[in-house]
Motif scaffolding. Structure first.
Motif, PDB file in Angstrom:
ATOM      1  N   LEU A 112       0.822  -1.212   0.000  1.00  0.00           N
ATOM      2  CA  LEU A 112       0.000   0.000   0.000  1.00  0.00           C
ATOM      3  C   LEU A 112       0.857   1.263   0.000  1.00  0.00           C
ATOM      4  N   GLU A 113       2.111   1.139   0.442  1.00  0.00           N
ATOM      5  CA  GLU A 113       3.075   2.243   0.433  1.00  0.00           C
ATOM      6  C   GLU A 113       2.573   3.467   1.186  1.00  0.00           C
ATOM      7  N   PHE A 114       2.125   3.233   2.409  1.00  0.00           N
ATOM      8  CA  PHE A 114       1.726   4.351   3.263  1.00  0.00           C
ATOM      9  C   PHE A 114       2.948   5.231   3.536  1.00  0.00           C
ATOM     10  N   GLU A 115       2.746   6.548   3.445  1.00  0.00           N
ATOM     11  CA  GLU A 115       3.794   7.501   3.797  1.00  0.00           C
ATOM     12  C   GLU A 115       3.477   8.147   5.146  1.00  0.00           C
ATOM     13  N   PRO A 116       4.493   8.345   5.990  1.00  0.00           N
ATOM     14  CA  PRO A 116       5.933   8.220   5.718  1.00  0.00           C
ATOM     15  C   PRO A 116       6.515   6.829   5.977  1.00  0.00           C
TER      16      PRO A 116
END
Length: 208
Positions: free
Chosen positions: A177-181
């Motif tokens: 999902l590449e949640f940031e940060p």
């Protein structure tokens, strides 16, 4: 000896080594193995049942893939053997396992194997195959740790499942999902954050 005679002599020599397998048969075994592992789980799926469904002899399954564990790894297309990844962690003192476990697992996803690992995880999620992820984490990554963390007796399985929940959550949110940060912090920071939580699940107190 002329060139033609030499070629004839060479062609008549018996071939040595393992004969190349039929790629269609191998693919059929892999496809059926993945389906059965996803439906029934690892323990309830036998090599014989996979062979029967594929219409081949069980000996051929072993010929192509070796053990059932090797067949499972091949069927979900994991780029590394998780038992080899986890092996160095088993030598660590129990009260230091959390950070070393985090480093061992996340380092694979930060390596050149990252694309293949993400693809395997994403495929299992997209295919609604939770048994594959559950088997990977509990039977391959954490199985050999469970006897060491079974304190008080009878809590080892719960501790393993709590660790698996943390690992699965980070793997999905950071790499898929590449949640940031979260997706951008360094591996060292990730280990520093997650390691203590894993350690608490492994050896910390649990409700009575």
């Amino acid at each position: 000896m002329t060139d033609s005679l030499a070629n004839d002599a060479t062609s008549n020599r018996p071939r040595t080594g393992r004969r190349p397998g039929n790629p269609d048969t191998r693919l059929r075994i892999l496809t059926i193995a993945r389906e059965l592992f996803a439906q029934k789980g690892f323990d309830k799926t036998s090599v014989r049942s996979i062979a029967t469904a594929a219409g081949v002899d069980p000996a051929l399954v072993h010929h192509y893939f070796g053990t059932k564990r090797q067949l499972f790894i091949a069927s979900i297309d994991i780029p590394v053997d998780p038992t080899q990844v986890i092996a160095p962690v088993l030598d660590r003192p129990t009260d230091e396992i959390g950070a070393h476990l985090a480093r061992a697992i996340f380092s694979v996803w930060e390596s050149p194997h990252r694309s293949a690992a993400v693809a395997a995880f994403r495929s299992a999620l997209a295919g609604n195959e939770p048994n594959l992820i559950r088997t990977f984490l509990l039977e391959f990554v954490l199985r050999d740790l469970e006897p060491r963390i079974d304190e008080p007796p009878g809590t080892g399985k719960l501790r393993s499942q709590l660790v698996a929940s943390q690992l699965a959550g980070v793997l999905v949110t950071r790499y898929i999902l590449e949640f940031e940060p979260l997706a951008s912090i360094s591996l060292a920071d990730l280990i520093e954050i997650v390691g203590p939580t894993l350690q608490r699940y492994l050896t910390g107190p649990l409700p009575d």
